[in-house]
Design an enzyme around this catalytic site. Structure first.
Site, PDB file in Angstrom:
ATOM      1  NE  ARG A 120    -110.787  15.019 -69.179  1.00 42.42           N
ATOM      2  CZ  ARG A 120    -111.417  13.867 -68.944  1.00 42.42           C
ATOM      3  NH1 ARG A 120    -112.000  13.651 -67.766  1.00 42.42           N
ATOM      4  NH2 ARG A 120    -111.464  12.954 -69.866  1.00 42.42           N
ATOM      5  CE  LYS A 168     -94.990  32.062 -70.176  1.00 41.83           C
ATOM      6  NZ  LYS A 168     -93.862  32.706 -70.884  1.00 41.83           N
ATOM      7  CD  GLU A 212     -85.285  34.446 -65.410  1.00 43.36           C
ATOM      8  OE1 GLU A 212     -85.837  35.455 -65.920  1.00 43.36           O
ATOM      9  OE2 GLU A 212     -85.178  33.361 -66.020  1.00 43.36           O
ATOM     10  CE  LYS A 239     -93.782  35.150 -64.025  1.00 42.61           C
ATOM     11  NZ  LYS A 239     -92.949  34.023 -64.358  1.00 42.61           N
ATOM     12  CD  GLU A 272     -95.428  34.759 -73.395  1.00 50.12           C
ATOM     13  OE1 GLU A 272     -95.092  34.378 -72.255  1.00 50.12           O
ATOM     14  OE2 GLU A 272     -94.792  34.507 -74.422  1.00 50.12           O
ATOM     15  NE  ARG A 330     -96.553  34.924 -68.256  1.00 53.61           N
ATOM     16  CZ  ARG A 330     -97.013  34.033 -67.399  1.00 53.61           C
ATOM     17  NH1 ARG A 330     -98.300  33.929 -67.186  1.00 53.61           N
ATOM     18  NH2 ARG A 330     -96.180  33.230 -66.757  1.00 53.61           N
ATOM     19  CG  ASN A 342     -90.807  34.970 -72.615  1.00 53.42           C
ATOM     20  OD1 ASN A 342     -90.650  34.274 -71.625  1.00 53.42           O
ATOM     21  ND2 ASN A 342     -91.949  35.023 -73.276  1.00 53.42           N
ATOM     22  CG  HIS A 373     -86.157  34.016 -71.251  1.00 51.51           C
ATOM     23  ND1 HIS A 373     -85.784  35.181 -70.609  1.00 51.51           N
ATOM     24  CD2 HIS A 373     -86.487  33.140 -70.252  1.00 51.51           C
ATOM     25  CE1 HIS A 373     -85.903  35.013 -69.302  1.00 51.51           C
ATOM     26  NE2 HIS A 373     -86.321  33.795 -69.057  1.00 51.51           N
ATOM     27  CG  HIS A 401     -85.519  29.401 -74.255  1.00 51.34           C
ATOM     28  ND1 HIS A 401     -86.862  29.665 -74.407  1.00 51.34           N
ATOM     29  CD2 HIS A 401     -85.299  29.420 -72.916  1.00 51.34           C
ATOM     30  CE1 HIS A 401     -87.413  29.828 -73.215  1.00 51.34           C
ATOM     31  NE2 HIS A 401     -86.483  29.704 -72.299  1.00 51.34           N
ATOM     32  CG  HIS A 461     -83.451  29.223 -67.501  1.00 51.76           C
ATOM     33  ND1 HIS A 461     -83.994  29.126 -68.768  1.00 51.76           N
ATOM     34  CD2 HIS A 461     -84.085  30.266 -66.904  1.00 51.76           C
ATOM     35  CE1 HIS A 461     -84.927  30.057 -68.921  1.00 51.76           C
ATOM     36  NE2 HIS A 461     -85.002  30.768 -67.803  1.00 51.76           N
TER      37      HIS A 461
HETATM   38  P1  NAD Z   1     -83.271  23.891 -60.864  1.00 54.21           P
HETATM   39  O1  NAD Z   1     -84.664  23.630 -60.528  1.00 54.21           O
HETATM   40  O2  NAD Z   1     -82.552  22.900 -61.703  1.00 54.21           O
HETATM   41  O3  NAD Z   1     -82.455  24.127 -59.516  1.00 54.21           O
HETATM   42  C1  NAD Z   1     -81.089  24.402 -59.592  1.00 54.21           C
HETATM   43  C2  NAD Z   1     -80.266  23.474 -58.694  1.00 54.21           C
HETATM   44  O4  NAD Z   1     -80.381  23.909 -57.342  1.00 54.21           O
HETATM   45  C3  NAD Z   1     -80.718  22.030 -58.696  1.00 54.21           C
HETATM   46  O5  NAD Z   1     -79.591  21.196 -58.621  1.00 54.21           O
HETATM   47  C4  NAD Z   1     -81.539  21.930 -57.421  1.00 54.21           C
HETATM   48  O6  NAD Z   1     -81.625  20.626 -56.916  1.00 54.21           O
HETATM   49  C5  NAD Z   1     -80.742  22.810 -56.506  1.00 54.21           C
HETATM   50  N1  NAD Z   1     -81.456  23.392 -55.383  1.00 54.21           N
HETATM   51  C6  NAD Z   1     -82.719  23.859 -55.360  1.00 54.21           C
HETATM   52  N2  NAD Z   1     -82.957  24.492 -54.212  1.00 54.21           N
HETATM   53  C7  NAD Z   1     -81.850  24.397 -53.467  1.00 54.21           C
HETATM   54  C8  NAD Z   1     -81.483  24.858 -52.183  1.00 54.21           C
HETATM   55  N3  NAD Z   1     -82.292  25.611 -51.445  1.00 54.21           N
HETATM   56  N4  NAD Z   1     -80.254  24.557 -51.710  1.00 54.21           N
HETATM   57  C9  NAD Z   1     -79.388  23.839 -52.481  1.00 54.21           C
HETATM   58  N5  NAD Z   1     -79.654  23.408 -53.715  1.00 54.21           N
HETATM   59  C10 NAD Z   1     -80.878  23.675 -54.205  1.00 54.21           C
HETATM   60  O7  NAD Z   1     -83.098  25.302 -61.625  1.00 54.21           O
HETATM   61  P2  NAD Z   1     -83.799  26.733 -61.453  1.00 54.21           P
HETATM   62  O8  NAD Z   1     -82.763  27.702 -61.862  1.00 54.21           O
HETATM   63  O9  NAD Z   1     -84.471  26.873 -60.171  1.00 54.21           O
HETATM   64  O10 NAD Z   1     -84.944  26.706 -62.560  1.00 54.21           O
HETATM   65  C11 NAD Z   1     -84.643  26.595 -63.930  1.00 54.21           C
HETATM   66  C12 NAD Z   1     -85.858  26.062 -64.630  1.00 54.21           C
HETATM   67  O11 NAD Z   1     -86.934  26.973 -64.455  1.00 54.21           O
HETATM   68  C13 NAD Z   1     -85.672  25.892 -66.114  1.00 54.21           C
HETATM   69  O12 NAD Z   1     -86.179  24.641 -66.507  1.00 54.21           O
HETATM   70  C14 NAD Z   1     -86.500  27.009 -66.725  1.00 54.21           C
HETATM   71  O13 NAD Z   1     -87.008  26.679 -67.980  1.00 54.21           O
HETATM   72  C15 NAD Z   1     -87.581  27.150 -65.701  1.00 54.21           C
HETATM   73  N6  NAD Z   1     -88.214  28.486 -65.689  1.00 54.21           N
HETATM   74  C16 NAD Z   1     -89.563  28.534 -65.708  1.00 54.21           C
HETATM   75  C17 NAD Z   1     -90.211  29.740 -65.658  1.00 54.21           C
HETATM   76  C18 NAD Z   1     -91.706  29.772 -65.592  1.00 54.21           C
HETATM   77  O14 NAD Z   1     -92.276  30.867 -65.686  1.00 54.21           O
HETATM   78  N7  NAD Z   1     -92.364  28.667 -65.389  1.00 54.21           N
HETATM   79  C19 NAD Z   1     -89.476  30.933 -65.581  1.00 54.21           C
HETATM   80  C20 NAD Z   1     -88.088  30.853 -65.554  1.00 54.21           C
HETATM   81  C21 NAD Z   1     -87.468  29.606 -65.607  1.00 54.21           C
HETATM   82  N1  GLY Z   2     -90.789  33.520 -67.264  1.00 50.65           N
HETATM   83  C1  GLY Z   2     -91.635  34.030 -68.274  1.00 50.65           C
HETATM   84  C2  GLY Z   2     -93.068  34.073 -67.905  1.00 50.65           C
HETATM   85  O1  GLY Z   2     -93.454  33.640 -66.846  1.00 50.65           O
HETATM   86  O2  GLY Z   2     -93.865  34.545 -68.667  1.00 50.65           O
END
Ligand code: NAD
Ligand code: GLY
Length: 360
Positions: free
Chosen positions: A119, A141, A183, A225, A235, A239, A243, A246, A250, A263
């Site tokens: 939890r 998130k 972003e 942010k 949100e 907030r 998006n 997005h 998406h 992404h």
């Molecule tokens: P990811 O986590 O898949 O990383 C991208 C690639 O880079 C992967 O292959 C990873 O292993 C590699 N990598 C990471 N750090 C590295 C480094 N320093 N050197 C070499 N390689 C490295 O992708 P991302 O773009 O970081 O994140 C995308 C995800 O984030 C999506 O799932 C998306 O939905 C999510 N997201 C979430 C939010 C949120 O608010 N929580 C906001 C935007 C995106």
């Molecule tokens: N990336 C969208 C949010 O954090 O609200």
């Protein structure tokens, strides 16, 4: 070392930003209450940075790690369960701390594991991609994908700290770096016209990874942010501007199959489509539209959806968007560069005509 704060009363937390801060001996000390921790990373990041992080955690008497497979296609319940298996097998209690070392995929999954394990346990974000440093690690998130929709299962759950080492970006592949820039550009478009202008001026140097300018950009994105999240953590309304692009993005990610369009690439094309629709409403001038599309393209991002994707594909996936309320789709559109609105009162026929054009 520059430090920002996400102001959420008793759940406020710092965002520490700096070059090589993972070399700082006590970087984690004040953020970990207990004597146990689990570092979760993936098979790409582990050989690069796991030892560095473990070295900073030597004061933790029970320190474990878990290496997950790398990829958006593994951001699901089955892989999430491996984190719970590890926590239970290694007997981590409610006072443990999870450390998410990786990009947004690891950050989102570890955050959700932390939200639900017994939890709720503490977690720290150590984002290693540009996208995760400017966006996903901040704001709480967390979650995983479902075959029918992106990030459909998750929770709002804030970390105890976000530790951003800009030096780790040196190993990030160019395509991932560009995806993160989507972003970065987003913040200029939705919130800060001056930052948009600054990005236009410095895009070439930022794409060449000038660390000074990149750090400035990361700090500005995190500050925006933090402000937006502090104003509307869950949100309920404002907030949602984060998006921007997005809803289209998406749909692209799901339609193409997770991981085929990154992404950030999908968000780049999605922002271009949202700018076009804003222009169609008369809310952006021709010059502003041109500048917006040019900025996206200058970060080596697509400004159009995948060639095979049709209007009905967008319709199907956009209908599943989390911003659908009372059966109405809410869109994030621009009223001028630097100013976003969240609205269900857009001209439906303009959206339909935009999507129908994809069928011709
Ligand atoms: P990811 O986590 O898949 O990383 C991208 C690639 O880079 C992967 O292959 C990873 O292993 C590699 N990598 C990471 N750090 C590295 C480094 N320093 N050197 C070499 N390689 C490295 O992708 P991302 O773009 O970081 O994140 C995308 C995800 O984030 C999506 O799932 C998306 O939905 C999510 N997201 C979430 C939010 C949120 O608010 N929580 C906001 C935007 C995106
Ligand atoms: N990336 C969208 C949010 O954090 O609200």
């Amino acid at each position: 070392m520059p430090c920002l704060t996400v102001q959420l009363e008793d759940r406020s937390y710092p965002i520490e930003v700096g070059s090589a801060i993972l070399e700082t001996t006590n970087i984690f000390a004040e953020h970990i209450r207990a004597s146990s921790a689990l570092v979760v990373t993936n098979s790409t990041v582990a050989p690069l940075y796991l030892k560095r992080v473990n070295d900073r955690l030597q004061h933790i008497s029970k320190l474990d790690h878990l290496i997950l497979p790398d990829g958006e296609c593994y951001k699901n319940l089955e892989i999430l369960n491996l984190i719970f298996d590890k926590l239970l097998a290694d007997r981590h209690g409610r006072d443990t701390t999870l450390i998410a070392l990786g990009g947004g995929v690891i950050g989102d999954m570890v955050g959700f594991a932390a939200a639900s394990y017994q939890r709720g346990v503490d977690f720290i974000q150590v984002p290693t991609t540009l996208l995760s440093q400017v966006d996903s690690s901040v704001g709480g998130k967390t979650g995983v994908n479902h075959p029918m929709g992106k990030n459909m299962i998750g929770a709002f759950y804030q970390p105890k700290a976000v530790i951003i080492d800009t030096q780790v970006l040196s190993t990030l592949p160019d395509r991932e770096f560009a995806a993160g820039m989507a972003e970065v550009i987003k913040y200029g478009m939705i919130y800060d016209r001056v930052f948009f202008d600054w990005l236009e001026e410095h895009m070439a140097e930022i794409m060449a990874r000038n660390e000074h300018l990149l750090t400035k950009a990361i700090l500005r994105c995190c500050a925006i942010k933090a402000e937006v999240v502090a104003a509307d953590e869950l949100e309920n309304n404002s907030r949602a501007i984060l998006n921007f692009g997005h809803t289209y993005g998406h749909a692209i990610e799901v339609a193409q199959g997770y991981g085929n369009w990154l992404h950030g690439e999908a968000v780049g094309a999605g922002m271009a489509m949202a700018c076009q629709l804003s222009y169609d409403h008369g809310w952006l001038s021709q010059m502003e539209l041109t500048r917006a599309l040019r900025l996206i393209a200058s970060a080596n991002l697509p400004v159009a959806p995948p060639s095979g994707m049709r209007g009905e594909d967008f319709m199907r996936y956009m209908a599943l968007d989390k911003k659908v309320s009372a059966g109405k789709l809410n869109l994030i559109l621009l009223k001028g560069l630097g100013a976003a609105i969240v609205t269900a009162n857009f001209e439906q026929h303009l959206l339909l005509s935009q999507l129908n054009q994809l069928n011709t």
